[in-house]
Design an enzyme around this catalytic site. Structure first.
Site, PDB file in Angstrom:
ATOM      1  N   GLY A  89     -55.883 -43.265   3.106  1.00  0.00           N
ATOM      2  CA  GLY A  89     -54.730 -43.342   2.399  1.00  0.00           C
ATOM      3  C   GLY A  89     -54.678 -44.422   1.327  1.00  0.00           C
ATOM      4  CD  GLU A  90     -57.778 -49.731   0.231  1.00  0.00           C
ATOM      5  OE1 GLU A  90     -58.167 -50.352  -0.462  1.00  0.00           O
ATOM      6  OE2 GLU A  90     -57.848 -49.568   1.487  1.00  0.00           O
TER       7      GLU A  90
END
Length: 247
Positions: A89-90
């Site tokens: 998700g980063e």
């Protein structure tokens, strides 16, 4: 035991396997383990490959260099790339992973793009199209003409052939790039190792696919902010909202 530990805490799981002589401790050895071991949590594999640690980065490079994209259509190359893990998700992790994919694809398929930068930008555009086409939250879908327009000038300041882009568009719209685990075996193994209790990634594993698609598009926009000069248009608030989340 080692797989269950990895699915809870990847680095501790790998350290256990190393200590018990079940893992070759090298970037190539760990990359082979991640690619070939059944039951690994694809979310955890993605997080490990995207980690900032120097050894993790070497594992990522070894992992991608072991993938064969020869003679694959570009979207099929992305499907093959994402088959073994879920994108983290980063934003910066996604950026690094897609950059390595683009370089490897161009290495094995010379002459298709002017440079790896083209493949890199187009890969993000395809993932955004995939979100647009297959998210129930997005009602006004991107058209083929809009997809072509979004990708003008990305091939060394030249345009990619319209026919090439339209074919890509149709394949993505007709055949979604899946970005989640196909079964619950990895989640079940981690839950069992954790005594049936909760786990750090539980919300991600059980969230709806539509919600995850929107979250992914947000991460991609943040990853691309301020980088290579590529412009993507959209008529959907769910897609453009991330551009304003930093204000």
């Amino acid at each position: 035991m080692g797989v269950a530990m990895f699915n809870l805490k990847p680095k501790k799981g790998l350290e256990y396997l190393r200590a018990t002589n079940h893992l070759e401790w090298s970037p190539q050895g760990v990359a082979r383990f991640l690619a070939a071991t059944p039951g690994l949590d694809k979310t955890q594999v993605g997080d490990y490959l995207g980690d900032y640690d120097e050894f993790n980065r070497a594992v990522l490079y070894a992992y991608v260099d072991n993938l064969d994209f020869s003679n694959l259509e570009f979207d099929d190359g992305i499907r093959h790339f994402l088959a073994g893990f879920r994108l983290p998700g980063e934003a910066q992790k996604i950026d690094r992973m897609m950059e390595k994919f683009a370089a490897r694809y161009c290495q094995l398929n010379p002459g298709i793009f002017a440079s790896a930068d083209t493949a890199y930008v187009l890969a993000f555009s395809i993932i955004m199209l995939n979100t647009d086409a297959h998210s129930a939250q997005i009602k006004n879908k991107m058209t083929a003409d809009e997809f072509v327009r979004n990708n003008r000038g990305i091939n060394g300041s030249e345009d990619l052939p319209t026919e090439f882009l339209v074919k890509l568009y149709k394949r993505i719209v007709n055949n979604e790039i899946k970005m989640k685990d196909d079964d619950g075996s990895a989640a079940a193994a981690a839950a069992a190792a954790n005594g049936g209790g909760g786990r750090r990634r539980k919300d991600a594993l059980y969230a709806s696919e539509a919600a995850r698609s929107v979250q992914r598009s947000q991460a991609l926009f943040k990853a691309k902010a301020g980088q290579r000069a590529a412009f993507f248009s959209s008529r959907e608030a769910a897609v453009v909202l991330p551009m304003f989340s930093q204000l």
